[in-house]
Design a protein around this motif. Structure first.
Motif, PDB file in Angstrom:
ATOM      1  N   ASP A 137       2.383   6.365   4.415  1.00 48.96           N
ATOM      2  CA  ASP A 137       2.795   5.456   5.484  1.00 48.96           C
ATOM      3  C   ASP A 137       1.576   4.947   6.243  1.00 48.96           C
ATOM      4  OD1 ASP A 137       5.510   5.748   4.925  1.00 48.96           O
ATOM      5  OD2 ASP A 137       5.660   7.530   6.195  1.00 48.96           O
ATOM      6  N   PHE A 138       1.481   3.623   6.335  1.00 50.12           N
ATOM      7  CA  PHE A 138       0.405   2.954   7.056  1.00 50.12           C
ATOM      8  C   PHE A 138       0.995   2.127   8.177  1.00 50.12           C
ATOM      9  CE2 PHE A 138      -1.425   3.788   2.969  1.00 50.12           C
ATOM     10  CZ  PHE A 138      -2.765   3.999   3.207  1.00 50.12           C
ATOM     11  N   GLU A 139       0.254   2.017   9.269  1.00 52.39           N
ATOM     12  CA  GLU A 139       0.658   1.104  10.325  1.00 52.39           C
ATOM     13  C   GLU A 139       0.410  -0.320   9.834  1.00 52.39           C
ATOM     14  OE1 GLU A 139      -1.140   1.980  14.076  1.00 52.39           O
ATOM     15  OE2 GLU A 139      -0.522   4.067  13.994  1.00 52.39           O
ATOM     16  N   SER A 140       1.195  -1.254  10.327  1.00 55.76           N
ATOM     17  CA  SER A 140       1.011  -2.657   9.959  1.00 55.76           C
ATOM     18  C   SER A 140       0.556  -3.429  11.190  1.00 55.76           C
ATOM     19  CB  SER A 140       2.329  -3.224   9.428  1.00 55.76           C
ATOM     20  OG  SER A 140       2.133  -4.525   8.934  1.00 55.76           O
ATOM     21  N   PRO A 141      -0.521  -4.185  11.094  1.00 54.85           N
ATOM     22  CA  PRO A 141      -1.377  -4.353   9.916  1.00 54.85           C
ATOM     23  C   PRO A 141      -2.167  -3.081   9.638  1.00 54.85           C
ATOM     24  CG  PRO A 141      -2.397  -5.439  11.791  1.00 54.85           C
ATOM     25  CD  PRO A 141      -1.057  -4.921  12.259  1.00 54.85           C
ATOM     26  N   VAL A 142      -2.608  -2.953   8.392  1.00 53.88           N
ATOM     27  CA  VAL A 142      -3.341  -1.767   7.972  1.00 53.88           C
ATOM     28  C   VAL A 142      -4.656  -1.706   8.736  1.00 53.88           C
ATOM     29  CG1 VAL A 142      -4.433  -0.598   6.042  1.00 53.88           C
ATOM     30  CG2 VAL A 142      -2.284  -1.836   5.695  1.00 53.88           C
ATOM     31  N   GLU A 143      -4.885  -0.569   9.351  1.00 51.71           N
ATOM     32  CA  GLU A 143      -6.107  -0.362  10.129  1.00 51.71           C
ATOM     33  C   GLU A 143      -7.299  -0.219   9.186  1.00 51.71           C
ATOM     34  OE1 GLU A 143      -7.661   2.773  13.535  1.00 51.71           O
ATOM     35  OE2 GLU A 143      -5.623   2.913  12.770  1.00 51.71           O
ATOM     36  N   LEU A 180       0.836  -1.201   0.000  1.00 54.13           N
ATOM     37  CA  LEU A 180       0.000   0.000   0.000  1.00 54.13           C
ATOM     38  C   LEU A 180       0.871   1.251   0.000  1.00 54.13           C
ATOM     39  CD1 LEU A 180      -2.907   0.882  -0.058  1.00 54.13           C
ATOM     40  CD2 LEU A 180      -3.018   0.558   2.409  1.00 54.13           C
ATOM     41  N   ARG A 181       1.941   1.234   0.764  1.00 53.05           N
ATOM     42  CA  ARG A 181       2.892   2.350   0.780  1.00 53.05           C
ATOM     43  C   ARG A 181       3.547   2.499  -0.598  1.00 53.05           C
ATOM     44  NH1 ARG A 181       6.119   0.522   4.378  1.00 53.05           N
ATOM     45  NH2 ARG A 181       4.769   1.182   6.082  1.00 53.05           N
TER      46      ARG A 181
END
Length: 188
Positions: A40-46, A33-34
């Motif tokens: 920037d996304f937190e992993s796992p994607v919220e 996704l990034r």
């Protein structure tokens, strides 16, 4: 990956989600996704509750019509730091001069004006298309945060409806200003 379709506001960047980006989101793949969005996304994607259920439909639309980029889903991120804060989008290309807008912010980031700012940017983008005369939002009346966003955007309440899945919803809209190409300016 091709050039990204983006909108910038004072604090935010909206990036239109391609079929590939939507597929990565469906897989909860923060790295892909990034790579697809530059966000920037937190992993796992919220997941965002209302967005998550529409993800497969948005992906199918983008697979069917690549030229519809921008008329469906956008990820919203901070310009400073590039961190994902939510999503907004339209319900497809205009029909009879109308489009429907939706918006959601990750719950831990609510109350900071991100939904209002992102939606204002998307409304301005939509209104640059001559075929768009009206932008609508259908908001559950119990969702006071979303009601406040519609009101801050300068949208007018035009109707109430009852739906099976949500209950009472309010229909808000904002029309193109006939004197200009811009619908309005958001006061912050």
């Amino acid at each position: 990956m091709s050039e990204r379709l983006t909108i910038e506001t004072d604090r935010l960047r909206l990036t239109a989600l391609t079929a590939e980006a939507l597929s990565a989101w469906l897989r909860n793949d923060a790295e892909d996704l990034r790579a697809e969005t530059g966000v920037d996304f937190e992993s796992p994607v919220e997941a965002l509750p209302t967005f998550e259920e529409d993800l497969p439909r948005f992906r199918e639309r983008m697979l069917e019509a690549v030229d519809d980029l921008g008329w469906w889903a956008w990820v919203v991120s901070m310009r400073d730091g590039n961190r994902a804060v939510g999503v907004c989008g339209l319900g497809g290309r205009p029909e009879d001069g109308r489009v429907v807008i939706g918006y959601a912010v990750f719950p831990r980031l609510e109350g900071r004006g991100y939904a209002t700012e992102a939606s204002a940017g998307l409304i301005r983008w939509a209104m640059t298309h001559v075929e768009v005369e009206v932008v609508r939002a259908t908001v559950p009346t119990w969702n006071l945060g979303s009601v406040a966003v519609a009101q801050k955007l300068g949208m007018t309440l035009v109707a109430h409806r009852i739906t099976e899945d949500v209950g009472e919803v309010a229909l808000y809209e904002i029309c193109r200003d006939p004197a200009s190409d811009i619908a309005y300016a958001v006061d912050r």
